[in-house]
Design a protein around this motif. Structure first.
Motif, PDB file in Angstrom:
ATOM      1  N   GLU A 172       0.835  -1.201   0.000  1.00 35.94           N
ATOM      2  CA  GLU A 172       0.000   0.000   0.000  1.00 35.94           C
ATOM      3  C   GLU A 172       0.873   1.255   0.000  1.00 35.94           C
ATOM      4  N   ALA A 173       1.880   1.300   0.861  1.00 35.82           N
ATOM      5  CA  ALA A 173       2.776   2.451   0.905  1.00 35.82           C
ATOM      6  C   ALA A 173       3.573   2.570  -0.389  1.00 35.82           C
ATOM      7  N   TYR A 174       3.941   1.421  -0.955  1.00 36.77           N
ATOM      8  CA  TYR A 174       4.728   1.429  -2.194  1.00 36.77           C
ATOM      9  C   TYR A 174       3.893   1.960  -3.357  1.00 36.77           C
ATOM     10  N   ALA A 175       2.616   1.592  -3.374  1.00 35.64           N
ATOM     11  CA  ALA A 175       1.738   2.101  -4.429  1.00 35.64           C
ATOM     12  C   ALA A 175       1.612   3.617  -4.343  1.00 35.64           C
ATOM     13  N   VAL A 176       1.556   4.152  -3.130  1.00 41.70           N
ATOM     14  CA  VAL A 176       1.501   5.602  -2.943  1.00 41.70           C
ATOM     15  C   VAL A 176       2.761   6.247  -3.498  1.00 41.70           C
ATOM     16  N   ALA A 177       3.910   5.621  -3.282  1.00 39.35           N
ATOM     17  CA  ALA A 177       5.181   6.172  -3.751  1.00 39.35           C
ATOM     18  C   ALA A 177       5.229   6.283  -5.271  1.00 39.35           C
ATOM     19  N   PHE A 178       4.459   5.456  -5.976  1.00 40.23           N
ATOM     20  CA  PHE A 178       4.497   5.441  -7.445  1.00 40.23           C
ATOM     21  C   PHE A 178       3.422   6.331  -8.084  1.00 40.23           C
ATOM     22  N   ARG A 179       2.682   7.057  -7.284  1.00 41.57           N
ATOM     23  CA  ARG A 179       1.678   7.947  -7.866  1.00 41.57           C
ATOM     24  C   ARG A 179       2.360   8.997  -8.735  1.00 41.57           C
ATOM     25  N   GLY A 180       1.955   9.049  -9.987  1.00 46.25           N
ATOM     26  CA  GLY A 180       2.536  10.005 -10.914  1.00 46.25           C
ATOM     27  C   GLY A 180       3.883   9.608 -11.474  1.00 46.25           C
ATOM     28  N   LEU A 181       4.356   8.400 -11.172  1.00 45.26           N
ATOM     29  CA  LEU A 181       5.670   7.949 -11.622  1.00 45.26           C
ATOM     30  C   LEU A 181       5.550   6.676 -12.458  1.00 45.26           C
ATOM     31  N   ASP A 182       6.510   6.513 -13.360  1.00 44.43           N
ATOM     32  CA  ASP A 182       6.640   5.249 -14.090  1.00 44.43           C
ATOM     33  C   ASP A 182       7.658   4.336 -13.433  1.00 44.43           C
ATOM     34  N   LEU A 183       8.753   4.911 -12.934  1.00 45.39           N
ATOM     35  CA  LEU A 183       9.849   4.145 -12.351  1.00 45.39           C
ATOM     36  C   LEU A 183      10.436   4.889 -11.164  1.00 45.39           C
ATOM     37  N   LEU A 184      11.169   4.142 -10.355  1.00 45.53           N
ATOM     38  CA  LEU A 184      11.914   4.699  -9.238  1.00 45.53           C
ATOM     39  C   LEU A 184      13.380   4.330  -9.417  1.00 45.53           C
ATOM     40  N   LEU A 185      14.268   5.328  -9.379  1.00 45.82           N
ATOM     41  CA  LEU A 185      15.719   5.131  -9.502  1.00 45.82           C
ATOM     42  C   LEU A 185      16.344   5.251  -8.118  1.00 45.82           C
ATOM     43  N   THR A 186      17.130   4.242  -7.722  1.00 45.48           N
ATOM     44  CA  THR A 186      17.794   4.231  -6.417  1.00 45.48           C
ATOM     45  C   THR A 186      19.153   3.554  -6.556  1.00 45.48           C
ATOM     46  N   PRO A 187      19.970   3.624  -5.505  1.00 47.61           N
ATOM     47  CA  PRO A 187      21.112   2.714  -5.447  1.00 47.61           C
ATOM     48  C   PRO A 187      20.624   1.264  -5.392  1.00 47.61           C
ATOM     49  N   VAL A 188      21.488   0.340  -5.775  1.00 47.29           N
ATOM     50  CA  VAL A 188      21.221  -1.075  -5.506  1.00 47.29           C
ATOM     51  C   VAL A 188      21.580  -1.379  -4.053  1.00 47.29           C
ATOM     52  N   LEU A 189      22.720  -0.851  -3.648  1.00 51.16           N
ATOM     53  CA  LEU A 189      23.279  -1.093  -2.319  1.00 51.16           C
ATOM     54  C   LEU A 189      23.705   0.232  -1.716  1.00 51.16           C
ATOM     55  N   ALA A 190      23.770   0.294  -0.407  1.00 49.66           N
ATOM     56  CA  ALA A 190      24.082   1.560   0.249  1.00 49.66           C
ATOM     57  C   ALA A 190      25.554   1.923   0.177  1.00 49.66           C
ATOM     58  N   HIS A 191      26.392   0.942  -0.059  1.00 48.47           N
ATOM     59  CA  HIS A 191      27.805   1.272  -0.290  1.00 48.47           C
ATOM     60  C   HIS A 191      28.385   0.304  -1.299  1.00 48.47           C
ATOM     61  N   THR A 192      29.553   0.646  -1.797  1.00 54.29           N
ATOM     62  CA  THR A 192      30.155  -0.137  -2.874  1.00 54.29           C
ATOM     63  C   THR A 192      30.620  -1.497  -2.361  1.00 54.29           C
ATOM     64  N   THR A 193      30.993  -2.349  -3.302  1.00 51.38           N
ATOM     65  CA  THR A 193      31.318  -3.747  -3.034  1.00 51.38           C
ATOM     66  C   THR A 193      32.385  -3.886  -1.950  1.00 51.38           C
ATOM     67  N   PRO A 194      32.123  -4.676  -0.908  1.00 55.74           N
ATOM     68  CA  PRO A 194      33.105  -4.828   0.177  1.00 55.74           C
ATOM     69  C   PRO A 194      34.178  -5.862  -0.147  1.00 55.74           C
ATOM     70  N   ARG A 195      35.256  -5.754   0.583  1.00 54.59           N
ATOM     71  CA  ARG A 195      36.312  -6.752   0.480  1.00 54.59           C
ATOM     72  C   ARG A 195      35.828  -8.091   1.028  1.00 54.59           C
ATOM     73  N   ILE A 196      36.454  -9.145   0.545  1.00 52.88           N
ATOM     74  CA  ILE A 196      36.209 -10.473   1.101  1.00 52.88           C
ATOM     75  C   ILE A 196      36.465 -10.418   2.609  1.00 52.88           C
ATOM     76  N   GLY A 197      35.551 -10.983   3.377  1.00 56.12           N
ATOM     77  CA  GLY A 197      35.699 -11.038   4.826  1.00 56.12           C
ATOM     78  C   GLY A 197      34.836 -10.045   5.568  1.00 56.12           C
ATOM     79  N   HIS A 198      34.512  -8.915   4.944  1.00 52.47           N
ATOM     80  CA  HIS A 198      33.733  -7.890   5.635  1.00 52.47           C
ATOM     81  C   HIS A 198      32.358  -8.411   6.037  1.00 52.47           C
ATOM     82  N   LEU A 199      31.742  -9.224   5.177  1.00 51.32           N
ATOM     83  CA  LEU A 199      30.415  -9.767   5.449  1.00 51.32           C
ATOM     84  C   LEU A 199      30.429 -11.286   5.597  1.00 51.32           C
ATOM     85  N   GLY A 200      31.606 -11.853   5.812  1.00 51.97           N
ATOM     86  CA  GLY A 200      31.724 -13.305   5.908  1.00 51.97           C
ATOM     87  C   GLY A 200      31.058 -13.864   7.152  1.00 51.97           C
TER      88      GLY A 200
END
Length: 473
Positions: A368-396
């Motif tokens: 429901e909230a997402y539908a409201v966000a798309f009122r008047g829009l065709d698409l939403l552009l965002t980052p994929v991830l909040a920061h760039t690709t981490p080194r091996i081990g950071h999220l291991g």
């Protein structure tokens, strides 16, 4: 001090049957008799083996003595070599789900999506690696080698479809199966400079693992190096089976020239701020879109403030269910053998399980909230991830759980909403790179059934600024 392994760029492009073809181009060459399907499969295996010692992307190969598993009756990708992700059954191969908690048995039949994928005519060479049960945004393990990013092997290839993304980005195969329950197509696509589209819920046949759950998060698809491969996959999948509740996609062959209304945001609705390189990629893409004639304006969609915690609770429930029903995967399943992330999610859920009804209720209301966000829009552009690709081990998974989950939530802040709502979303490479030469992707999300619009904008960006090639790095 950085080792050679950590700073290596690894690719398999060479003068052979695959050349620099994408899947559409290779299938055309096979149809014309310029290349044989057997020759393409053989050369792909040689490519995979040339990079595998550095990337660790393959879980299991098809037994050469039995011959490769090919789709019957031709198809859009007839003869194109590929891999299936190792959380999806392929007859005659074990399905290990990336886990060391059990010994996988050989699948007796294809999963429904495997049959749909094979209907496109692909030649399956084996299965790719994923983190345990697809829970992590990086393909790393407690005791085994991680899957490494071919652009820079000191870094993550993303997850959970990290093995598939690594092989495609390295040029070992043109496309590979991927699936997405919280970003698992789009995250590795962004990390590895690929196109990764998560279809609308119900666009392809239901996923075996998730269709019986109270909230089906998972959609199957592919990762590819070109927009036209992803478009051709959707068209081929629809030829096999089309959901009558969704508008047809058909074969999208290029940008339509239609002017779109696009909203964009740099920070996630739940308050996670994107880093500088990521913000730059989004703002540069927004400027490019305006130059191409689209209307691009900042937006500030609202989500329930409980969303992140609710998604985390549901995620923990999935780990709890795996630990409870794991004997169905293998008679020797022992949940004590699950990795640190899986154990932490399960233990956290056990503290909060009484919240499950409210969690499910609120998550289902997200649409429901997402539908409201798309009122008047065709698409939403965002980052994929909040920061760039981490080194091996950071999220291991060996990182202590409290620190690990904090890091994951600070990284995966944009992708899960589309899984909860069931809307389609695509990760597209940009011209931006990190200081270490890694790709940075951006994401477009649309209304349910809007894959044509997503492919339209992806084609337009690719035509205006062709995607970087690893062989030129």
């Amino acid at each position: 001090m950085t080792t050679f392994e950590e700073r290596a760029t690894v690719h398999a492009f060479r003068d052979d049957a695959l050349g620099e073809h994408d899947a559409v181009g290779l299938a055309r060459a096979i149809r014309r008799g310029e290349v044989g399907a057997a020759e393409a499969a053989r050369d792909a295996v040689e490519r995979v083996r040339a990079v595998e010692a550095r990337l660790h992307a393959v879980q299991v190969y098809v037994d050469d003595a039995q011959g490769y598993a090919t789709g019957a009756g031709g198809g859009a990708f007839a003869g194109v070599p590929t891999f299936v992700k190792d959380n999806t059954d392929h007859q005659g191969l074990p399905t290990g789900h990336g886990s060391e908690a059990f010994t996988p048995g050989v699948a007796r039949r294809h999963a429904p999506f495997t049959r749909q994928f094979l209907s496109s005519g692909v030649t399956v060479l084996g299965k790719t690696r994923l983190p345990e049960f697809g829970f992590s945004p990086t393909t790393e393990y407690e005791t085994a080698q991680p899957v490494r990013n071919p652009w820079n092997t000191g870094y993550s290839a993303g997850g959970s479809s990290g093995g598939s993304a690594a092989l495609v980005a390295a040029g070992a195969v043109p496309i590979a199966h991927a699936n997405d329950g919280g970003g698992s197509i789009r995250i590795p696509a962004a990390c590895c400079g690929l196109v990764g589209l998560k279809p609308t819920r119900g666009r392809v046949v239901p996923n075996d693992q998730s269709r019986r759950l109270p909230l089906d998060l998972v959609s199957d698809g592919i990762v590819s190096r070109s927009v036209r491969d992803t478009a051709a996959f959707l068209a081929a999948a629809e030829t096999y089976w089309r959901n009558p509740k969704l508008p047809p996609v058909g074969l999208v062959e290029g940008p339509s020239g239609r002017r779109l209304r696009i909203g964009f945001l740099l920070d996630s609705p739940n308050g996670v701020h994107a880093d500088t390189a990521t913000r730059t990629a989004v703002t540069e893409t927004a400027a490019m879109l305006e130059r191409l004639g689209h209307s691009v304006d900042p937006v500030a969609p609202a989500l329930d403030p409980h969303f992140t915690q609710d998604f985390l609770t549901y995620w923990g429930m999935l780990s709890f269910l795996v630990g409870t029903t794991g004997r169905a995967l293998g008679p020797d399943f022992d949940r004590r053998g699950m990795d640190g992330l899986s154990r932490g999610l399960r233990e956290e859920y056990l503290k909060n399980w009484r919240r499950t009804p409210g969690v499910l209720r609120r998550l289902k209301r997200t649409k429901e909230a997402y539908a409201v966000a798309f009122r008047g829009l065709d698409l939403l552009l965002t980052p994929v991830l909040a920061h760039t690709t981490p080194r091996i081990g950071h999220l291991g998974p060996t990182v202590p759980y409290p620190a690990l989950i904090e890091r994951i939530l600070a990284y995966v802040a944009f992708t899960p909403v589309d899984n909860v709502v069931g809307t389609p979303s695509i990760s597209v490479p940009t011209a931006s790179t990190t200081e270490d030469g890694l790709p940075v992707g951006v994401m477009f999300s649309g209304r349910p059934g809007s894959e044509r619009t997503l492919l339209d904008i992806a084609y337009a960006l690719e035509a205006d600024r062709p995607f970087r090639r690893i062989q030129d790095a």
